[in-house]
Scaffold this active site. Structure first.
Site, PDB file in Angstrom:
ATOM      1  N   ASP A   9      -0.242  -5.119   9.674  1.00 23.46           N
ATOM      2  CA  ASP A   9      -1.220  -4.109   9.298  1.00 23.46           C
ATOM      3  C   ASP A   9      -2.502  -4.865   8.965  1.00 23.46           C
ATOM      4  O   ASP A   9      -2.551  -5.615   7.983  1.00 23.46           O
ATOM      5  CB  ASP A   9      -0.708  -3.321   8.070  1.00 23.46           C
ATOM      6  N   LYS A  22     -12.981  -0.417   6.466  1.00 19.22           N
ATOM      7  CA  LYS A  22     -13.617  -1.305   5.476  1.00 19.22           C
ATOM      8  C   LYS A  22     -14.654  -2.227   6.112  1.00 19.22           C
ATOM      9  O   LYS A  22     -15.773  -2.324   5.627  1.00 19.22           O
ATOM     10  CB  LYS A  22     -12.579  -2.173   4.764  1.00 19.22           C
ATOM     11  N   TRP A  80       0.877  -1.181   0.000  1.00 24.35           N
ATOM     12  CA  TRP A  80       0.000   0.000   0.000  1.00 24.35           C
ATOM     13  C   TRP A  80       0.913   1.228   0.000  1.00 24.35           C
ATOM     14  O   TRP A  80       1.822   1.340   0.833  1.00 24.35           O
ATOM     15  CB  TRP A  80      -0.886  -0.049   1.245  1.00 24.35           C
TER      16      TRP A  80
END
Ligand code: PGU
Length: 508
Positions: free
Chosen positions: A317, A353, A236
């Site tokens: 993460d 999310k 990311w």
């Protein structure tokens, strides 16, 4: 005269200034003697005109791409082979007067234009596109089949509960809402994980995943000076920004193998082995972003072996718990495997999310320590780092999470909604694969799309091909060829397949 007098200051004191500051100002000399007032007027006026001329040249040059801002700040304006100085204009024995030049040149001339963000900038470009066929597959944000943003029913219910209870908006403690911190650690590690009972986890509420990662980066910078963070290649995009901004050195480990469109497991292990002992190894807990390729449970064990051997610290993460497989427990398996080995580790969490709380900025930073005593100290330092950065975190998202997780009915409903969202993404993944396979007569194998999991598909399209997707087909994606399937509907799969096939075969 009034403009001039308001921009002139007669009490200039020659304090030490940085060269840059020095050059940001223009100083002009004027006659401060009252007896020669009218002469001084004329001189001021002339000097003002000269200064204005030079300033307009300076600002013209600043906007001309052939001249850098640096040149302007150095006090040189180059026109052809000539060079004019925009520094001092002096006349002897007169007091120097500082002139503010706000009319033509800003104090911020030295600030250059930042490039658009590679992910969030895509949404800005999408909004500006007026074509009816446009499709935003850039940002990882869940949309309904009608391509509308989605607020989970459980979130609405939790918010209603909060309204009914008339909850207040007072400051939270620095570490956040206690009920949230308890719930988030339990979701991550499992409510009956012994390390929670042993109080070995330092959990603080963070500003979603990004803020939690940034807080951890600050802890590394302060307490592990010089330690390196290893990040996957690719990862990311914001990971690099986060560690750069925290001044934490990082390097990459091999992860994605374009030849197999799969995991370069050997490369990954070799690079983790090669890292200096005691490095932090950043791992995506599930649904690797951007590749959608995760290690198998067996591979996770081997990764844990090497990390343990080298005395590294795993740094997870977890931005997609429950969103990858539809199950909160399955998606936390990697973290739990490492924790069960008694390893100390970092875990950043996000509820953007899985609860659709993107803009609420709710997440957490967890540090698993080998003793309760260490956890208390680590937590105290996380709070100390948070205090000057943002003081304390926002309450709304924390209450939503605490209410949803804390209420058995809502918790059950959340799981069902998460499964529904993960299921919709799986359906469009399948339909996209079917459309590509049916339409592409070249014999190319598109099955890698089905092997990837989570929100994204890493299409393998290069920069030029991705640009063709946007410029010709109005399909917005990141330039690394990542598409967010969460922004795709079944109805748009065929159109997307046409765009991909055209870009893949007709653009080199
Ligand atoms: N970690 C990973 C791996 C992510 O993909 C994201 C979000 C985050 C952390 C942070 O998300 P928070 O909203 O701060 O909790 N990535 C998305 C969202 C857009 C962005 O770049 O922030 C993405 O599209 O990649």
């Amino acid at each position: 005269m009034s403009i001039l007098s308001s921009t002139l200051s007669s009490n200039y004191s020659p304090q030490p200034r940085s060269t840059q500051e020095h050059h940001r100002d223009l100083y002009i000399s004027v006659d401060s003697n009252a007896a020669s007032h009218s002469r001084a007027h004329r001189r001021q006026f002339l000097l003002f005109q000269m200064a204005s001329t030079m300033l307009s040249l300076a600002s013209a040059s600043a906007s001309a791409s052939s001249l850098s801002m640096h040149d302007t700040l150095k006090g040189k304006v180059k026109i052809g082979s000539n060079s004019l100085s925009t520094g001092f204009v002096k006349t002897k024995s007169f007091g120097r007067v500082s002139m503010s030049v706000a009319a033509n040149v800003s104090r911020f001339e030295g600030i250059t234009m930042a490039p658009p963000d590679p992910i969030l900038g895509v949404s800005e470009a999408f909004r500006a596109d007026t074509n009816d066929m446009k499709l935003n597959l850039g940002v990882g944000a869940y949309r309904t089949e009608e391509l509308q943003p989605y607020v989970l029913d459980v979130v609405k219910k939790a918010e209603n509960l909060m309204l009914q209870r008339g909850e207040n908006k007072e400051y939270l403690p620095i570490e956040g809402l206690a009920a949230f911190n308890k719930a988030t650690a339990e979701l991550l590690f499992g409510a009956d994980n012994p390390l929670l009972k042993e109080q070995r986890v330092a959990t603080v509420q963070g500003l979603s995943g990004t803020g939690s990662l940034r807080l951890a980066a600050a802890l590394i910078e302060r307490y592990f000076p010089g330690a390196k963070v290893l990040i996957s290649s690719p990862t990311w995009g914001n990971h690099k920004n986060i560690f750069n901004d925290a001044r934490v050195p990082w390097s990459e480990y091999r992860y994605y193998d374009p030849k197999t469109v799969g995991l370069d497991f050997e490369g990954m292990i070799a690079d983790i082995k090669d890292a200096p002992e005691g490095s932090f190894i950043l791992l995506h807990g599930c649904a690797h972003n951007p590749t959608g390729i995760d290690p198998t449970p067996d591979q996770w064990e081997k990764i844990a072996d090497v990390i343990q051997e080298k005395n590294h610290i795993p740094f997870f993460d977890v931005a997609y718990q429950g969103f990858a497989s539809g199950s909160l427990d399955t998606d936390a398996a990697s973290v739990r495997l490492f924790a069960a080995r008694g390893m100390e580790l970092f875990v950043a969490q996000s509820y953007s999310k899985n609860l659709g709380l993107y803009a609420e900025r709710i997440g957490a930073m967890n540090v698993v320590c080998s003793s309760a005593d260490a956890a208390v100290r680590v937590k105290s330092q996380l709070k100390r780092l948070a205090r000057p950065m943002y003081s304390n975190p926002p309450i709304h998202g924390a209450k939503i999470v605490a209410n949803v997780v804390g209420d058995p009915t809502l918790f059950k409903e959340w799981k069902a909604e998460m499964e529904m969202m993960a299921g919709r993404i799986k359906n469009v993944r399948q339909k996209l694969f079917d459309s590509l396979s049916a339409k592409d007569k070249s014999g190319k194998d598109w099955s890698f799309i089905l092997k990837q999991i989570g929100m994204f598909s890493f299409t393998g399209l290069n920069k030029a091909q991705s640009e063709n997707m946007t410029n010709k087909w109005h399909v917005y994606l990141t330039k690394d060829g990542r598409i967010s399937l969460a922004g795709l509907s079944l109805a748009k799969c065929e159109y997307l397949a046409d765009a991909i096939i055209d870009s893949f075969h007709n653009v080199s």
